[in-house]
Scaffold this active site. Structure first.
Site, mmCIF file in Angstrom:
data_model
loop_
_atom_site.group_PDB
_atom_site.id
_atom_site.type_symbol
_atom_site.label_atom_id
_atom_site.label_comp_id
_atom_site.label_asym_id
_atom_site.label_seq_id
_atom_site.Cartn_x
_atom_site.Cartn_y
_atom_site.Cartn_z
ATOM 1 N N LEU A 246 46.924 31.479 33.200
ATOM 2 C CA LEU A 246 45.800 31.669 32.061
ATOM 3 C C LEU A 246 44.636 32.121 32.531
ATOM 4 O O LEU A 246 44.139 31.903 33.705
ATOM 5 C CB LEU A 246 45.702 30.192 31.254
ATOM 6 C CG LEU A 246 44.215 30.288 30.619
ATOM 7 C CD1 LEU A 246 44.313 31.123 29.032
ATOM 8 C CD2 LEU A 246 43.912 28.689 30.183
ATOM 9 N N SER A 247 44.166 33.418 31.914
ATOM 10 C CA SER A 247 42.833 33.866 32.341
ATOM 11 C C SER A 247 43.106 34.261 33.824
ATOM 12 O O SER A 247 43.894 35.175 34.260
ATOM 13 C CB SER A 247 41.832 32.798 32.384
ATOM 14 O OG SER A 247 40.685 33.309 32.513
#
Length: 420
Positions: A246-247
């Site tokens: 994520l991210s």
């Protein structure tokens, strides 16, 4: 024994492990959170972070963030503790050192010293799976991690690497994605490497650092080495190893998949960026804000050489991105897809809705009809793991289930011959 009591014992055991490892600042902070010391929120955020919610913007820190030391952190934490409470904590820490053997038996794992150059001792597998803390080190560096071990199955099992986002931890990421519950259903091992605050003050993976992007280098080399070590300790199917994040974790996952296409059979990038799209902090901030240069133009990215956003990874890839993401521009999803080679594939789009979000799902198939790339573009969604649990940070429970979609996609792909 109540859940609250179990949680207390677990936290105290973790504080003991941190103390025994010399990480006094982290141990003190953990005890503060458990005792509710004024000046910190229940989840451990400082007053400056207290407004951070599930959709808060993670902060990106560059090389300067590495100058922070745990000694400085310890001093900062102690400044928040009243004198009388500090004395009580000192007494508690002394007691924890004495109680360590008993706590180990109560909560299981997490208190062993790491083996030099490799994995810590393994725990005993139990019915329903385990989530255990371990450490790994090799020539590229060292990181702690948590490993989900599914209940016993026959034959080699798949392995999924999950890289958390900024400010997150393995426990937080596991809770928010609910990946362990799905992994237990499928009999999949899941490893969550833990980014060190020494490497990045906000615990972001350093996806924008050239020294962390290449094969057998920095964080990419650590994660690859960790995976290989787990394969020697557990019955892992080496043809079915996957990586997602994520991210900042998604960007790091893309870097690692690019560096090790012979190790990973699938890549998942959620709200992240393409491999090699940045080589320093300014280019990272630019990519996050407006997208990497030349993202949608094959051969159009300049200045990144072999790390170009348009380099074709040919690793089966699934991408999730919210169209309302104000932290990582949605244009970065196009860059990830370009790297996956969608220009040579045939797209098929479908539209749907989940909760308050509508989405477009595009599957890209090769000449045999096999889907090699999948993209989810979600209207109204921000910078958060879609379909996640509110028990974790940076999640959006109202949306398509990214965890389920990623597992379904991954399990349809494997490396020929089980290489790696």
């Amino acid at each position: 024994m109540t859940d609250r009591h179990n949680a207390f014992l677990s936290d105290m055991a973790e504080a003991t492990r941190l103390t025994q490892s010399g990480r006094l600042g982290e141990a003190t902070a953990l005890i503060q959170r458990r005792l509710g010391v004024p000046g910190r929120s229940p989840d451990g955020a400082s007053p400056a972070d207290a407004s951070a919610g599930p959709h808060a913007v993670p902060r990106l820190e560059g090389p300067a963030a590495r100058l922070g030391t745990e000694a400085a952190a310890a001093t900062a934490h102690e400044a928040l503790i009243p004198e009388r409470l500090r004395e009580n904590i000192d007494q508690m820490m002394q007691g924890l050192r004495t109680l360590a053997p008993s706590l180990r038996g109560l909560v299981g794992g997490g208190l062993h010293a790491p083996k030099p150059g490799g994995l810590e001792p393994e725990g005993v597998e139990t019915e329903g799976g385990q989530f255990v803390e371990r450490s790994f080190s090799n020539a590229a560096g060292a990181r702690d991690y948590k490993l989900f071990i599914p209940s016993p199955r026959s034959g080699p099992r798949p392995l999924l690497v999950m890289l958390h986002g900024c400010t997150q931890s393995p426990d937080d990421f596991a809770a928010g994605t609910r990946m362990n519950a799905l992994a237990e259903e499928e009999g999949i091992y899941v490893v969550y490497p833990r980014q060190s605050s020494r490497a990045n003050a906000q615990r972001c993976w350093n996806w924008f650092e050239p020294g962390d992007q290449g094969r057998e280098m920095g964080e990419a080399g650590i994660v690859a080495g960790l995976v290989r070590a787990i394969c020697t300790e557990h019955p892992i199917d080496r043809s079915r190893i996957y990586i997602a994040g994520l991210s900042a974790g998604g960007a790091a996952a893309a870097n690692i998949a690019r560096a090790y296409p012979d190790l990973f059979a699938g890549l998942g990038v959620h709200s992240g960026l393409a491999a090699g799209c940045a080589r320093d902090l300014p280019s990272a901030l630019s990519a996050m804000r407006v997208g990497a240069p030349g993202a949608a133009e094959p051969g159009g990215a300049a200045g990144f050489g072999a790390g170009s956003v348009t380099q074709n990874l040919r690793v089966p890839t699934i991408v999730f991105h919210g169209e309302g993401d104000g932290t990582v521009h949605p244009r970065n999803a196009d860059a990830v897809l370009a790297q996956a080679g969608i220009d040579a594939l045939t797209p098929r789009r479908e539209r749907g809705s989940s909760g308050r979000h509508s989405y477009t799902r595009t599957r890209y198939a090769d000449e045999t009809g096999r889907v090699q790339v999948e993209a989810w573009s979600v209207q109204g969604a921000g910078h958060a793991w879609l379909g996640g649990s509110p028990e974790g940070s940076y999640t959006d429970p109202s949306g398509p289930d990214a965890s389920r979609a990623m597992l379904d996609f991954f399990l349809g792909h494997s490396l020929p011959g089980g290489r790696g």
